[in-house]
Design a protein around this motif. Structure first.
Motif, PDB file in Angstrom:
ATOM      1  N   ILE A 112      30.083  63.933   8.488  1.00 57.42           N
ATOM      2  CA  ILE A 112      30.932  63.796   9.668  1.00 57.42           C
ATOM      3  C   ILE A 112      30.625  64.957  10.594  1.00 57.42           C
ATOM      4  CG2 ILE A 112      33.281  63.704  10.580  1.00 57.42           C
ATOM      5  CD1 ILE A 112      34.192  62.497   7.964  1.00 57.42           C
ATOM      6  N   GLY A 113      30.171  64.634  11.795  1.00 56.97           N
ATOM      7  CA  GLY A 113      29.830  65.658  12.769  1.00 56.97           C
ATOM      8  C   GLY A 113      28.407  65.503  13.265  1.00 56.97           C
ATOM      9  N   PHE A 114      28.018  66.413  14.137  1.00 56.87           N
ATOM     10  CA  PHE A 114      26.686  66.370  14.733  1.00 56.87           C
ATOM     11  C   PHE A 114      25.675  67.089  13.852  1.00 56.87           C
ATOM     12  CE2 PHE A 114      29.342  65.414  18.324  1.00 56.87           C
ATOM     13  CZ  PHE A 114      28.584  64.547  19.090  1.00 56.87           C
ATOM     14  N   ALA A 115      24.564  66.418  13.567  1.00 60.11           N
ATOM     15  CA  ALA A 115      23.492  66.998  12.760  1.00 60.11           C
ATOM     16  C   ALA A 115      22.220  66.202  13.028  1.00 60.11           C
ATOM     17  CB  ALA A 115      23.835  66.969  11.276  1.00 60.11           C
ATOM     18  N   PRO A 116      21.056  66.809  12.816  1.00 60.96           N
ATOM     19  CA  PRO A 116      19.796  66.109  13.100  1.00 60.96           C
ATOM     20  C   PRO A 116      19.455  65.076  12.046  1.00 60.96           C
ATOM     21  CG  PRO A 116      19.355  68.304  12.273  1.00 60.96           C
ATOM     22  CD  PRO A 116      20.838  68.210  12.454  1.00 60.96           C
ATOM     23  N   ILE A 117      18.659  64.091  12.468  1.00 61.93           N
ATOM     24  CA  ILE A 117      18.013  63.155  11.548  1.00 61.93           C
ATOM     25  C   ILE A 117      16.508  63.318  11.712  1.00 61.93           C
ATOM     26  CG2 ILE A 117      19.890  61.466  11.532  1.00 61.93           C
ATOM     27  CD1 ILE A 117      18.181  59.809  13.552  1.00 61.93           C
ATOM     28  N   ASP A 118      15.796  62.983  10.658  1.00 60.10           N
ATOM     29  CA  ASP A 118      14.340  62.979  10.723  1.00 60.10           C
ATOM     30  C   ASP A 118      13.873  61.546  10.940  1.00 60.10           C
ATOM     31  OD1 ASP A 118      13.777  65.750  10.217  1.00 60.10           O
ATOM     32  OD2 ASP A 118      14.447  65.404   8.154  1.00 60.10           O
ATOM     33  N   VAL A 119      13.206  61.308  12.070  1.00 55.42           N
ATOM     34  CA  VAL A 119      12.649  59.990  12.356  1.00 55.42           C
ATOM     35  C   VAL A 119      11.276  59.911  11.690  1.00 55.42           C
ATOM     36  CG1 VAL A 119      11.894  58.404  14.163  1.00 55.42           C
ATOM     37  CG2 VAL A 119      13.965  59.782  14.484  1.00 55.42           C
ATOM     38  N   LEU A 120      11.105  58.901  10.837  1.00 55.78           N
ATOM     39  CA  LEU A 120       9.947  58.845   9.948  1.00 55.78           C
ATOM     40  C   LEU A 120       8.884  57.852  10.366  1.00 55.78           C
ATOM     41  CD1 LEU A 120      11.992  58.825   6.626  1.00 55.78           C
ATOM     42  CD2 LEU A 120      11.037  60.819   7.815  1.00 55.78           C
ATOM     43  N   ALA A 121       9.225  56.916  11.232  1.00 57.87           N
ATOM     44  CA  ALA A 121       8.269  55.879  11.622  1.00 57.87           C
ATOM     45  C   ALA A 121       8.525  55.463  13.060  1.00 57.87           C
ATOM     46  CB  ALA A 121       8.377  54.664  10.685  1.00 57.87           C
ATOM     47  N   GLU A 122       7.501  54.930  13.696  1.00 58.22           N
ATOM     48  CA  GLU A 122       7.644  54.483  15.075  1.00 58.22           C
ATOM     49  C   GLU A 122       8.430  53.177  15.141  1.00 58.22           C
ATOM     50  OE1 GLU A 122       3.873  54.184  16.966  1.00 58.22           O
ATOM     51  OE2 GLU A 122       3.383  56.308  16.733  1.00 58.22           O
ATOM     52  N   ASP A 123       9.216  53.043  16.202  1.00 52.60           N
ATOM     53  CA  ASP A 123       9.969  51.816  16.435  1.00 52.60           C
ATOM     54  C   ASP A 123      10.190  51.674  17.925  1.00 52.60           C
ATOM     55  OD1 ASP A 123      11.754  49.595  15.124  1.00 52.60           O
ATOM     56  OD2 ASP A 123      13.004  50.504  16.691  1.00 52.60           O
ATOM     57  N   GLU A 124      10.064  50.461  18.441  1.00 56.81           N
ATOM     58  CA  GLU A 124      10.147  50.249  19.880  1.00 56.81           C
ATOM     59  C   GLU A 124      11.519  50.543  20.450  1.00 56.81           C
ATOM     60  OE1 GLU A 124       9.577  46.109  20.955  1.00 56.81           O
ATOM     61  OE2 GLU A 124      10.173  45.498  18.933  1.00 56.81           O
ATOM     62  N   VAL A 125      12.554  50.558  19.619  1.00 52.09           N
ATOM     63  CA  VAL A 125      13.909  50.864  20.086  1.00 52.09           C
ATOM     64  C   VAL A 125      14.309  52.278  19.685  1.00 52.09           C
ATOM     65  CG1 VAL A 125      16.346  50.207  19.962  1.00 52.09           C
ATOM     66  CG2 VAL A 125      14.579  48.434  20.051  1.00 52.09           C
ATOM     67  N   LEU A 126      14.293  52.572  18.396  1.00 54.68           N
ATOM     68  CA  LEU A 126      14.719  53.891  17.916  1.00 54.68           C
ATOM     69  C   LEU A 126      13.839  55.005  18.470  1.00 54.68           C
ATOM     70  CD1 LEU A 126      16.615  55.500  16.002  1.00 54.68           C
ATOM     71  CD2 LEU A 126      14.847  55.224  14.244  1.00 54.68           C
ATOM     72  N   GLY A 127      12.582  54.703  18.769  1.00 51.01           N
ATOM     73  CA  GLY A 127      11.657  55.733  19.226  1.00 51.01           C
ATOM     74  C   GLY A 127      12.110  56.496  20.444  1.00 51.01           C
TER      75      GLY A 127
END
Length: 233
Positions: A112-127
């Protein structure tokens, strides 16, 4: 937008609406809440141009307590089979995962709260969010990656933070909030009942620091999802 099929938005709590997702869609919305309906009926997939399923405080597998969840899962499974654009957020992602054969782990990791995520793969939306965005988390349950899905983002506490399964994108975190919606959450007893005053103050302060940079990327991400919706018409 004459003749454009609406986007179905399924909600589970009055304070957990589509937020920033709605303007990115550039399409009429058909908002439904069927959570506690024994005979839950949702629009047919040929009536909509996309499906968005929002968050909520209930467990995604609690069909006995919330029978409408079964209809949501059936619709999500059918939408992926029919290549209908789907976006599931938090509970919505968990319902999507269960619809695709995954498993829910209750109280696996509270974030709960603000924290980073690691983006692991390319995606046309999430990117659009970049490779390590700081986002708002608000969950304690987690899911396994559905069979055949692509893992898109992760944290140490919650290995499956985002995934792609064909036409469907699931997000465990909450990029749909702007400052006003965050204020609403922080003044809603159901959201903050188990948080201390210090926790609430920290989330509010972190929101003021991180949202200005996050919002343009989130808007770009939802616009990219909106392009998929418009392509279906």
């Amino acid at each position: 937008m004459t003749g454009v099929r609406p986007v179905l938005v399924i909600t589970h709590a009055p304070h957990e609406g589509p937020g920033l997702i709605a303007p990115g869609l550039d399409a009429p919305l058909r908002v439904r809440t069927v959570l506690d309906l024994e005979d839950a009926r949702l629009p047919r997939l040929d009536e909509v141009s996309g499906v968005v399923v929002m968050g909520g405080p209930m467990d995604a597998d609690d069909v006995s307590g919330h029978p409408g969840l079964a209809a949501e899962r059936a619709l999500l499974a059918a939408a992926v089979d029919a290549d209908v654009p789907v976006l599931g957020v938090c509970l919505g992602m968990q319902l999507l995962a269960l619809a695709l054969g995954s498993h829910l782990h209750r109280r696996a990791a509270t974030e709960i709260g603000f924290a980073p995520i690691d983006v692991l793969a390319e995606d046309e939306v999430l990117g659009a969010l970049g490779t390590r965005p700081t986002v708002l988390h608000w969950h304690s349950d987690a899911v396994d990656l559905p069979p055949g899905a692509t893992l898109l983002a992760s944290t140490e506490a919650t290995p499956v933070q985002a995934f792609r399964a064909g036409s469907a994108l699931g997000l465990q975190f909450h990029p749909e909030l702007d400052a006003g919606m965050l204020d609403l959450w922080l003044s809603t007893p159901d959201m903050v009942g188990e948080l201390s005053a210090e926790d609430v103050d920290e989330i509010r302060s972190d929101g003021a620091r991180h949202l200005p940079a996050l919002l343009p990327s989130a808007e770009k991400m939802f616009a990219a999802f909106g392009e998929l919706v418009r392509a279906r018409g």
